[in-house]
Design an enzyme around this catalytic site. Structure first.
Site, PDB file in Angstrom:
ATOM      1  N   ASP A   1       0.888  -1.161   0.000  1.00 40.36           N
ATOM      2  CA  ASP A   1       0.000   0.000   0.000  1.00 40.36           C
ATOM      3  C   ASP A   1       0.924   1.207   0.000  1.00 40.36           C
ATOM      4  OD1 ASP A   1      -1.555   2.215   0.668  1.00 40.36           O
ATOM      5  OD2 ASP A   1      -2.917   1.042   1.913  1.00 40.36           O
TER       6      ASP A   1
ATOM      7  N   ASN B   1       2.926   3.792 -10.282  1.00 36.84           N
ATOM      8  CA  ASN B   1       1.710   3.801 -11.114  1.00 36.84           C
ATOM      9  C   ASN B   1       0.422   3.959 -10.312  1.00 36.84           C
ATOM     10  OD1 ASN B   1      -0.015   2.844 -13.594  1.00 36.84           O
ATOM     11  ND2 ASN B   1      -0.525   1.429 -11.926  1.00 36.84           N
TER      12      ASN B   1
ATOM     13  N   SER C   1      -0.241  12.689 -15.256  1.00 36.15           N
ATOM     14  CA  SER C   1      -1.454  12.867 -16.070  1.00 36.15           C
ATOM     15  C   SER C   1      -1.454  14.269 -16.661  1.00 36.15           C
ATOM     16  CB  SER C   1      -2.669  12.693 -15.152  1.00 36.15           C
ATOM     17  OG  SER C   1      -3.830  13.208 -15.775  1.00 36.15           O
TER      18      SER C   1
ATOM     19  N   TYR D   1      -6.729  15.219  -7.333  1.00 39.07           N
ATOM     20  CA  TYR D   1      -5.990  14.471  -8.363  1.00 39.07           C
ATOM     21  C   TYR D   1      -4.998  15.396  -9.064  1.00 39.07           C
ATOM     22  CZ  TYR D   1      -5.356  11.270 -12.349  1.00 39.07           C
ATOM     23  OH  TYR D   1      -4.831  10.438 -13.310  1.00 39.07           O
TER      24      TYR D   1
ATOM     25  N   LYS E   1      -0.893  15.073  -8.916  1.00 36.41           N
ATOM     26  CA  LYS E   1      -0.081  14.794 -10.114  1.00 36.41           C
ATOM     27  C   LYS E   1       0.921  15.934 -10.367  1.00 36.41           C
ATOM     28  CE  LYS E   1      -1.930  10.802 -11.403  1.00 36.41           C
ATOM     29  NZ  LYS E   1      -1.202   9.533 -11.175  1.00 36.41           N
TER      30      LYS E   1
ATOM     31  N   VAL F   1      -7.186   6.353 -21.131  1.00 30.56           N
ATOM     32  CA  VAL F   1      -7.072   4.901 -21.321  1.00 30.56           C
ATOM     33  C   VAL F   1      -8.293   4.165 -20.753  1.00 30.56           C
ATOM     34  CG1 VAL F   1      -5.613   2.902 -20.854  1.00 30.56           C
ATOM     35  CG2 VAL F   1      -4.561   5.154 -21.126  1.00 30.56           C
ATOM     36  N   ARG F   2      -8.733   3.137 -21.482  1.00 28.07           N
ATOM     37  CA  ARG F   2      -9.886   2.323 -21.047  1.00 28.07           C
ATOM     38  C   ARG F   2      -9.502   1.414 -19.872  1.00 28.07           C
ATOM     39  NH1 ARG F   2     -10.163   2.357 -26.528  1.00 28.07           N
ATOM     40  NH2 ARG F   2      -9.163   0.328 -26.789  1.00 28.07           N
TER      41      ARG F   2
HETATM   42  P1  NAP Z   1      -7.156   1.814 -12.228  1.00 25.51           P
HETATM   43  O1  NAP Z   1      -7.582   0.793 -13.210  1.00 25.51           O
HETATM   44  O2  NAP Z   1      -8.181   2.447 -11.354  1.00 25.51           O
HETATM   45  O3  NAP Z   1      -5.995   1.167 -11.325  1.00 25.51           O
HETATM   46  C1  NAP Z   1      -5.454   1.876 -10.252  1.00 25.51           C
HETATM   47  C2  NAP Z   1      -4.584   0.943  -9.459  1.00 25.51           C
HETATM   48  O4  NAP Z   1      -4.010   1.687  -8.359  1.00 25.51           O
HETATM   49  C3  NAP Z   1      -5.352  -0.226  -8.855  1.00 25.51           C
HETATM   50  O5  NAP Z   1      -4.578  -1.398  -8.992  1.00 25.51           O
HETATM   51  C4  NAP Z   1      -5.473   0.167  -7.386  1.00 25.51           C
HETATM   52  O6  NAP Z   1      -5.513  -0.938  -6.511  1.00 25.51           O
HETATM   53  C5  NAP Z   1      -4.154   0.894  -7.199  1.00 25.51           C
HETATM   54  N1  NAP Z   1      -4.090   1.690  -5.968  1.00 25.51           N
HETATM   55  C6  NAP Z   1      -4.892   2.706  -5.567  1.00 25.51           C
HETATM   56  N2  NAP Z   1      -4.502   3.147  -4.355  1.00 25.51           N
HETATM   57  C7  NAP Z   1      -3.433   2.404  -3.986  1.00 25.51           C
HETATM   58  C8  NAP Z   1      -2.602   2.372  -2.856  1.00 25.51           C
HETATM   59  N3  NAP Z   1      -2.775   3.191  -1.807  1.00 25.51           N
HETATM   60  N4  NAP Z   1      -1.566   1.493  -2.815  1.00 25.51           N
HETATM   61  C9  NAP Z   1      -1.361   0.643  -3.839  1.00 25.51           C
HETATM   62  N5  NAP Z   1      -2.141   0.592  -4.929  1.00 25.51           N
HETATM   63  C10 NAP Z   1      -3.161   1.472  -5.007  1.00 25.51           C
HETATM   64  O7  NAP Z   1      -6.405   3.025 -12.940  1.00 25.51           O
HETATM   65  P2  NAP Z   1      -5.499   3.130 -14.267  1.00 25.51           P
HETATM   66  O8  NAP Z   1      -6.305   3.851 -15.269  1.00 25.51           O
HETATM   67  O9  NAP Z   1      -4.854   1.838 -14.581  1.00 25.51           O
HETATM   68  O10 NAP Z   1      -4.419   4.188 -13.740  1.00 25.51           O
HETATM   69  C11 NAP Z   1      -3.051   3.875 -13.512  1.00 25.51           C
HETATM   70  C12 NAP Z   1      -2.300   5.185 -13.392  1.00 25.51           C
HETATM   71  O11 NAP Z   1      -2.434   5.937 -14.613  1.00 25.51           O
HETATM   72  C13 NAP Z   1      -2.817   6.102 -12.278  1.00 25.51           C
HETATM   73  O12 NAP Z   1      -1.743   6.727 -11.626  1.00 25.51           O
HETATM   74  C14 NAP Z   1      -3.637   7.129 -13.037  1.00 25.51           C
HETATM   75  O13 NAP Z   1      -3.747   8.362 -12.346  1.00 25.51           O
HETATM   76  C15 NAP Z   1      -2.855   7.258 -14.332  1.00 25.51           C
HETATM   77  N6  NAP Z   1      -3.632   7.794 -15.446  1.00 25.51           N
HETATM   78  C16 NAP Z   1      -4.682   7.092 -15.962  1.00 25.51           C
HETATM   79  C17 NAP Z   1      -5.408   7.635 -17.023  1.00 25.51           C
HETATM   80  C18 NAP Z   1      -6.554   6.890 -17.656  1.00 25.51           C
HETATM   81  O14 NAP Z   1      -7.170   7.435 -18.589  1.00 25.51           O
HETATM   82  N7  NAP Z   1      -6.885   5.667 -17.231  1.00 25.51           N
HETATM   83  C19 NAP Z   1      -5.067   8.902 -17.538  1.00 25.51           C
HETATM   84  C20 NAP Z   1      -4.001   9.596 -16.987  1.00 25.51           C
HETATM   85  C21 NAP Z   1      -3.289   9.029 -15.931  1.00 25.51           C
HETATM   86  P3  NAP Z   1      -6.851  -1.606  -5.923  1.00 25.51           P
HETATM   87  O15 NAP Z   1      -7.101  -2.783  -6.818  1.00 25.51           O
HETATM   88  O16 NAP Z   1      -6.466  -2.000  -4.534  1.00 25.51           O
HETATM   89  O17 NAP Z   1      -7.933  -0.561  -5.939  1.00 25.51           O
END
Ligand code: NAP
Length: 234
Positions: free
Chosen positions: A61, A88, A142, A157, A161, A190-191
């Site tokens: 965590d 990440n 981001s 957020y 960031k 991203v999806r």
């Molecule tokens: P996601 O599917 O919601 O996955 C987020 C991950 O972070 C999950 O595995 C979650 O774990 C984990 N997490 C949250 N809090 C945590 C903590 N305290 N300790 C350890 N793990 C933790 O999101 P994603 O879209 O893959 O995003 C990944 C990264 O890309 C993030 O930093 C996000 O801000 C960035 N990003 C995403 C997008 C987009 O469009 N998707 C755009 C820009 C930036 P749990 O399974 O325990 O919840």
């Protein structure tokens, strides 16, 4: 170097983090897929192991100091070094909330998860990287963290960031002249569970720049902010 490189990916149970683990594993890098939920992490790692990839799970965590300490002890005992750290893990809470109404406890949680957590991991693992003069740190930021394009909503957020980007710049300055390279990146929209089904990019596309930064050659960029492998404004 003969032995496989060792990488940590945080928040890797699903989404972009999971895909980064897969792509690093395909390059022969030994990946520690970390998760705050031990069972979810184990299941995710087993899925990649079934694809024949060198991926192992470990609890982490990123907001929890003893958890980071435990991971450090494990890596020190098991491998004695760390080559790649991908910060990440992320959360997106309070979508659409005004900065005037933002809950300060939620602001703290955002900062703990996406800025102070990564900073703690850098403090924990950079000394190990410096010992072998090799390290690649990827801070998953981001476009919502760009000061040059700040909009409204999601203040926790955005602030987290932007703070993560600040960490990238400060750390890169301190590490100048070493072979420990640190960069921020935006994966695009991203999806994933966070991005939603309407996003225009696949996880494969979202992970690409992270994997590129995680495997930069010596003399590669440090202290930058990238999307699609190209520099973008802060
Ligand atoms: P996601 O599917 O919601 O996955 C987020 C991950 O972070 C999950 O595995 C979650 O774990 C984990 N997490 C949250 N809090 C945590 C903590 N305290 N300790 C350890 N793990 C933790 O999101 P994603 O879209 O893959 O995003 C990944 C990264 O890309 C993030 O930093 C996000 O801000 C960035 N990003 C995403 C997008 C987009 O469009 N998707 C755009 C820009 C930036 P749990 O399974 O325990 O919840």
């Amino acid at each position: 170097m003969d032995e496989a490189r060792i990488a940590i990916v945080t928040g890797a149970t699903r989404g972009i983090g999971f895909e980064i683990c897969r792509q690093l594993g395909r390059l022969g890098i030994h990946v520690l897929l970390t998760s705050r939920d031990k069972l979810k992490g184990r299941a995710a790692a087993q899925q990649l192991q079934a694809e024949g990839l060198p991926v192992q799970s470990h609890p982490l965590d990123v907001t929890d100091c003893p958890s980071a300490h435990g991971l450090h002890q494990f890596i020190e005992a098991e491998y004695g070094r760390l080559d790649v750290l991908v910060n990440n893990a992320g959360i997106l809470l309070g979508r659409g909330v005004s900065v005037l109404e933002a809950d300060l406890d939620l602001m703290r949680l955002n900062l703990e998860t996406m800025a102070l957590g990564p900073m703690r991991l850098c403090q924990t693992f950079v000394p190990m990287m410096l010992h072998y003069n090799y390290g690649r740190i990827v801070n998953m930021s981001s476009g919502w963290g760009q000061l040059s394009d700040t909009g409204t909503g999601q203040p926790g957020y955005r602030m987290a960031k932007t703070a993560l980007n600040s960490l990238t710049v400060m750390l890169a300055a301190e590490l100048e002249g070493t072979n420990v390279l640190v960069n921020s990146m935006c994966p695009g929209w991203v999806r994933t569970e966070m991005g939603g089904a309407d996003a225009d990019r696949s996880v494969e596309q979202g992970a690409d720049t992270a994997v590129w930064l995680a495997t930069l050659p010596e003399g590669g960029p440090s202290g930058g902010f990238f999307e699609d492998r190209q520099p973008i404004p802060w």
